[in-house]
Design an enzyme around this catalytic site. Structure first.
Site, PDB file in Angstrom:
ATOM      1  N   LYS A  13       0.831  -1.217   0.000  1.00  0.00           N
ATOM      2  CA  LYS A  13       0.000   0.000   0.000  1.00  0.00           C
ATOM      3  C   LYS A  13       0.862   1.263   0.000  1.00  0.00           C
ATOM      4  O   LYS A  13       0.628   2.190  -0.766  1.00  0.00           O
ATOM      5  CB  LYS A  13      -0.940   0.012   1.220  1.00  0.00           C
ATOM      6  CG  LYS A  13      -1.840  -1.217   1.327  1.00  0.00           C
ATOM      7  CD  LYS A  13      -2.751  -1.164   2.539  1.00  0.00           C
ATOM      8  CE  LYS A  13      -2.049  -1.187   3.892  1.00  0.00           C
ATOM      9  NZ  LYS A  13      -1.311  -2.430   4.174  1.00  0.00           N
ATOM     10  N   ARG A  88      -9.937   0.486   8.501  1.00  0.00           N
ATOM     11  CA  ARG A  88      -9.484  -0.835   8.932  1.00  0.00           C
ATOM     12  C   ARG A  88     -10.552  -1.582   9.718  1.00  0.00           C
ATOM     13  O   ARG A  88     -10.326  -2.744  10.095  1.00  0.00           O
ATOM     14  CB  ARG A  88      -8.263  -0.693   9.831  1.00  0.00           C
ATOM     15  CG  ARG A  88      -6.919  -0.901   9.152  1.00  0.00           C
ATOM     16  CD  ARG A  88      -5.835  -0.612  10.190  1.00  0.00           C
ATOM     17  NE  ARG A  88      -4.597  -1.313   9.987  1.00  0.00           N
ATOM     18  CZ  ARG A  88      -3.537  -0.802   9.355  1.00  0.00           C
ATOM     19  NH1 ARG A  88      -3.590   0.383   8.818  1.00  0.00           N
ATOM     20  NH2 ARG A  88      -2.420  -1.500   9.278  1.00  0.00           N
ATOM     21  N   ARG A 127      11.555  -5.041   5.376  1.00  0.00           N
ATOM     22  CA  ARG A 127      11.213  -3.646   5.057  1.00  0.00           C
ATOM     23  C   ARG A 127      12.082  -2.660   5.829  1.00  0.00           C
ATOM     24  O   ARG A 127      12.329  -2.824   7.009  1.00  0.00           O
ATOM     25  CB  ARG A 127       9.737  -3.397   5.410  1.00  0.00           C
ATOM     26  CG  ARG A 127       9.351  -1.914   5.423  1.00  0.00           C
ATOM     27  CD  ARG A 127       7.868  -1.703   5.321  1.00  0.00           C
ATOM     28  NE  ARG A 127       7.113  -2.192   6.457  1.00  0.00           N
ATOM     29  CZ  ARG A 127       5.781  -2.212   6.490  1.00  0.00           C
ATOM     30  NH1 ARG A 127       5.073  -1.789   5.455  1.00  0.00           N
ATOM     31  NH2 ARG A 127       5.155  -2.680   7.550  1.00  0.00           N
ATOM     32  N   ARG A 161      10.914  -0.204  11.322  1.00  0.00           N
ATOM     33  CA  ARG A 161       9.835   0.039  12.267  1.00  0.00           C
ATOM     34  C   ARG A 161       9.893  -0.948  13.424  1.00  0.00           C
ATOM     35  O   ARG A 161      10.140  -2.134  13.210  1.00  0.00           O
ATOM     36  CB  ARG A 161       8.486  -0.098  11.541  1.00  0.00           C
ATOM     37  CG  ARG A 161       8.167   1.132  10.699  1.00  0.00           C
ATOM     38  CD  ARG A 161       7.008   0.915   9.773  1.00  0.00           C
ATOM     39  NE  ARG A 161       5.857   0.229  10.364  1.00  0.00           N
ATOM     40  CZ  ARG A 161       4.729   0.001   9.708  1.00  0.00           C
ATOM     41  NH1 ARG A 161       4.587   0.396   8.459  1.00  0.00           N
ATOM     42  NH2 ARG A 161       3.738  -0.626  10.297  1.00  0.00           N
ATOM     43  N   ARG A 172      -0.732  -8.668  13.437  1.00  0.00           N
ATOM     44  CA  ARG A 172      -1.344  -7.671  12.557  1.00  0.00           C
ATOM     45  C   ARG A 172      -2.116  -8.346  11.421  1.00  0.00           C
ATOM     46  O   ARG A 172      -3.155  -7.851  10.981  1.00  0.00           O
ATOM     47  CB  ARG A 172      -0.264  -6.732  12.009  1.00  0.00           C
ATOM     48  CG  ARG A 172       0.191  -5.706  13.063  1.00  0.00           C
ATOM     49  CD  ARG A 172       1.579  -5.165  12.823  1.00  0.00           C
ATOM     50  NE  ARG A 172       1.742  -4.482  11.571  1.00  0.00           N
ATOM     51  CZ  ARG A 172       2.917  -4.294  10.962  1.00  0.00           C
ATOM     52  NH1 ARG A 172       4.031  -4.756  11.501  1.00  0.00           N
ATOM     53  NH2 ARG A 172       2.981  -3.643   9.844  1.00  0.00           N
TER      54      ARG A 172
HETATM   55  P1  ADP Z   1       1.109  -1.573   7.496  1.00  0.00           P
HETATM   56  O1  ADP Z   1       1.606  -0.631   6.409  1.00  0.00           O
HETATM   57  O2  ADP Z   1       2.135  -2.592   7.854  1.00  0.00           O
HETATM   58  O3  ADP Z   1      -0.237  -2.143   7.174  1.00  0.00           O
HETATM   59  P2  ADP Z   1       0.463   0.787   9.014  1.00  0.00           P
HETATM   60  O4  ADP Z   1       1.635   1.683   8.879  1.00  0.00           O
HETATM   61  O5  ADP Z   1      -0.715   1.068   8.146  1.00  0.00           O
HETATM   62  O6  ADP Z   1       0.928  -0.711   8.834  1.00  0.00           O
HETATM   63  O7  ADP Z   1      -0.043   0.779  10.510  1.00  0.00           O
HETATM   64  C1  ADP Z   1       0.840   0.552  11.593  1.00  0.00           C
HETATM   65  C2  ADP Z   1       0.035   0.456  12.888  1.00  0.00           C
HETATM   66  O8  ADP Z   1      -0.646   1.706  13.127  1.00  0.00           O
HETATM   67  C3  ADP Z   1      -1.082  -0.591  12.878  1.00  0.00           C
HETATM   68  O9  ADP Z   1      -0.616  -1.874  13.253  1.00  0.00           O
HETATM   69  C4  ADP Z   1      -2.042  -0.003  13.935  1.00  0.00           C
HETATM   70  O10 ADP Z   1      -1.558  -0.220  15.259  1.00  0.00           O
HETATM   71  C5  ADP Z   1      -1.940   1.484  13.659  1.00  0.00           C
HETATM   72  N1  ADP Z   1      -2.933   1.930  12.648  1.00  0.00           N
HETATM   73  C6  ADP Z   1      -2.664   2.426  11.406  1.00  0.00           C
HETATM   74  N2  ADP Z   1      -3.794   2.716  10.750  1.00  0.00           N
HETATM   75  C7  ADP Z   1      -4.819   2.401  11.595  1.00  0.00           C
HETATM   76  C8  ADP Z   1      -6.233   2.447  11.486  1.00  0.00           C
HETATM   77  N3  ADP Z   1      -6.841   2.869  10.372  1.00  0.00           N
HETATM   78  N4  ADP Z   1      -6.959   2.031  12.564  1.00  0.00           N
HETATM   79  C9  ADP Z   1      -6.374   1.606  13.683  1.00  0.00           C
HETATM   80  N5  ADP Z   1      -5.045   1.518  13.849  1.00  0.00           N
HETATM   81  C10 ADP Z   1      -4.266   1.907  12.811  1.00  0.00           C
HETATM   82  P1  ADP Z   2       2.183  -1.843   3.220  1.00  0.00           P
HETATM   83  O1  ADP Z   2       2.148  -0.328   3.165  1.00  0.00           O
HETATM   84  O2  ADP Z   2       0.987  -2.465   2.560  1.00  0.00           O
HETATM   85  O3  ADP Z   2       2.390  -2.366   4.587  1.00  0.00           O
HETATM   86  P2  ADP Z   2       4.773  -1.572   1.859  1.00  0.00           P
HETATM   87  O4  ADP Z   2       4.487  -0.739   0.662  1.00  0.00           O
HETATM   88  O5  ADP Z   2       5.437  -0.914   3.023  1.00  0.00           O
HETATM   89  O6  ADP Z   2       3.423  -2.338   2.349  1.00  0.00           O
HETATM   90  O7  ADP Z   2       5.651  -2.821   1.383  1.00  0.00           O
HETATM   91  C1  ADP Z   2       6.186  -3.759   2.320  1.00  0.00           C
HETATM   92  C2  ADP Z   2       7.589  -4.173   1.889  1.00  0.00           C
HETATM   93  O8  ADP Z   2       7.503  -4.944   0.684  1.00  0.00           O
HETATM   94  C3  ADP Z   2       8.521  -2.992   1.580  1.00  0.00           C
HETATM   95  O9  ADP Z   2       9.817  -3.350   2.032  1.00  0.00           O
HETATM   96  C4  ADP Z   2       8.475  -2.852   0.063  1.00  0.00           C
HETATM   97  O10 ADP Z   2       9.711  -2.351  -0.473  1.00  0.00           O
HETATM   98  C5  ADP Z   2       8.229  -4.300  -0.394  1.00  0.00           C
HETATM   99  N1  ADP Z   2       7.335  -4.393  -1.563  1.00  0.00           N
HETATM  100  C6  ADP Z   2       6.269  -3.594  -1.869  1.00  0.00           C
HETATM  101  N2  ADP Z   2       5.656  -3.992  -3.019  1.00  0.00           N
HETATM  102  C7  ADP Z   2       6.355  -5.084  -3.443  1.00  0.00           C
HETATM  103  C8  ADP Z   2       6.215  -5.969  -4.574  1.00  0.00           C
HETATM  104  N3  ADP Z   2       5.223  -5.812  -5.498  1.00  0.00           N
HETATM  105  N4  ADP Z   2       7.096  -6.988  -4.668  1.00  0.00           N
HETATM  106  C9  ADP Z   2       8.085  -7.158  -3.769  1.00  0.00           C
HETATM  107  N5  ADP Z   2       8.278  -6.373  -2.674  1.00  0.00           N
HETATM  108  C10 ADP Z   2       7.421  -5.340  -2.514  1.00  0.00           C
END
Ligand code: ADP
Ligand code: ADP
Ligand code: ZN
Length: 214
Positions: A13, A88, A127, A161, A172
């Site tokens: 994302k 979410r 990541r 992170r 998660r």
């Molecule tokens: P990822 O990219 O790995 O999905 P995020 O950066 O979106 O993780 O979120 C990291 C953490 O922040 C989540 O595990 C949660 O604790 C909190 N968080 C983020 N967005 C939301 C949301 N929309 N509702 C509740 N908690 C959230």
């Molecule tokens: P999210 O925001 O959904 O948690 P991220 O965009 O942070 O996911 O991506 C998670 C990890 O996977 C990062 O280290 C990113 O560089 C890698 N990544 C993202 N998209 C791809 C893909 N299509 N193939 C392989 N690795 C990816």
């Protein structure tokens, strides 16, 4: 244009949002990024959210929906929004409808990044990001062109992170399955969901998303 990028942690994302910002001048609204900024700044929201985030649980619906509302209020009406990591929960989905209506916006697309759960642990534990500009990288799948130097800004400082550990990731993913995935059918009923293969390469996923927005 207002779109939701929906998918479990590690689905891509944040990576795809950054591409959309660059290619289409949209604005990324990532509640995770907003919460991490609040944690760094030690604001009341940050102090409350930190422990919850470290456990991989969800911050309250009221807090994240207010962050989204405040950010949309500060945006030009003509700038498209990418909702990344929000909504979410079912409650957040309902709150988003109200917030969008209040700002004269409506949802155009929900893009579901479909990924294989086992690959996610590998994505997340690999990541890291630029400590200066936030550009996202991966140890093996997406390293910078020059080892140890950010492609986007040239910084040599990188960070990981605290919640990107295998144990937290599994929690998660379970939260995604139980709280977030159930909001998809409601959007499907509105006919605005498109599934994209999130296991494809980053550029291929970007192409599939652009085709939806075209
Ligand atoms: P990822 O990219 O790995 O999905 P995020 O950066 O979106 O993780 O979120 C990291 C953490 O922040 C989540 O595990 C949660 O604790 C909190 N968080 C983020 N967005 C939301 C949301 N929309 N509702 C509740 N908690 C959230
Ligand atoms: P999210 O925001 O959904 O948690 P991220 O965009 O942070 O996911 O991506 C998670 C990890 O996977 C990062 O280290 C990113 O560089 C890698 N990544 C993202 N998209 C791809 C893909 N299509 N193939 C392989 N690795 C990816
Ligand atoms: Zn950088």
């Amino acid at each position: 244009m207002n779109i939701i990028l929906l998918g479990p942690p590690g689905a891509g994302k944040g990576t795809q949002s950054a591409g959309l910002v660059e290619r289409h001048g949209m604005k990324q609204l990532s509640t995770g990024d907003m919460l991490r900024a609040a944690v760094s700044a030690k604001t009341p929201v940050g102090l409350e959210a930190k422990a919850v985030m470290d456990r991989g649980e969800l911050v309250s619906d009221e807090i994240v929906s207010k962050l989204i509302d405040d950010n949309l209020a500060a945006m030009d009406a003509g700038t498209g929004a990418i909702f990344d990591g929000y909504p979410r929960t079912a409650a957040q989905g309902e709150q988003l409808d109200g917030i969008l209506a209040k700002h004269g916006r409506s949802l155009d697309h929900v893009i579901e990044l479909a990924v294989d759960v086992e690959a996610l642990v590998e994505r997340i534990t690999g990541r890291y990001s630029c400590g200066n500009c936030g550009a996202l990288y991966h140890d093996t799948a997406n390293p910078p062109a020059k080892d140890g130097v950010c492609d986007a800004c040239g910084s040599t400082e990188f960070k990981r992170r605290p919640d990107d550990t295998e144990e937290t990731v599994r929690n998660r993913m379970e939260v995604y399955r139980s709280e977030t995935a159930p909001i998809l059918p409601g959007y499907e009923a509105r006919g605005i969901v498109t599934r994209v293969d999130g296991m494809a390469g980053i550029d291929e996923v970007a192409g599939a998303i652009d085709a939806i927005l075209a």
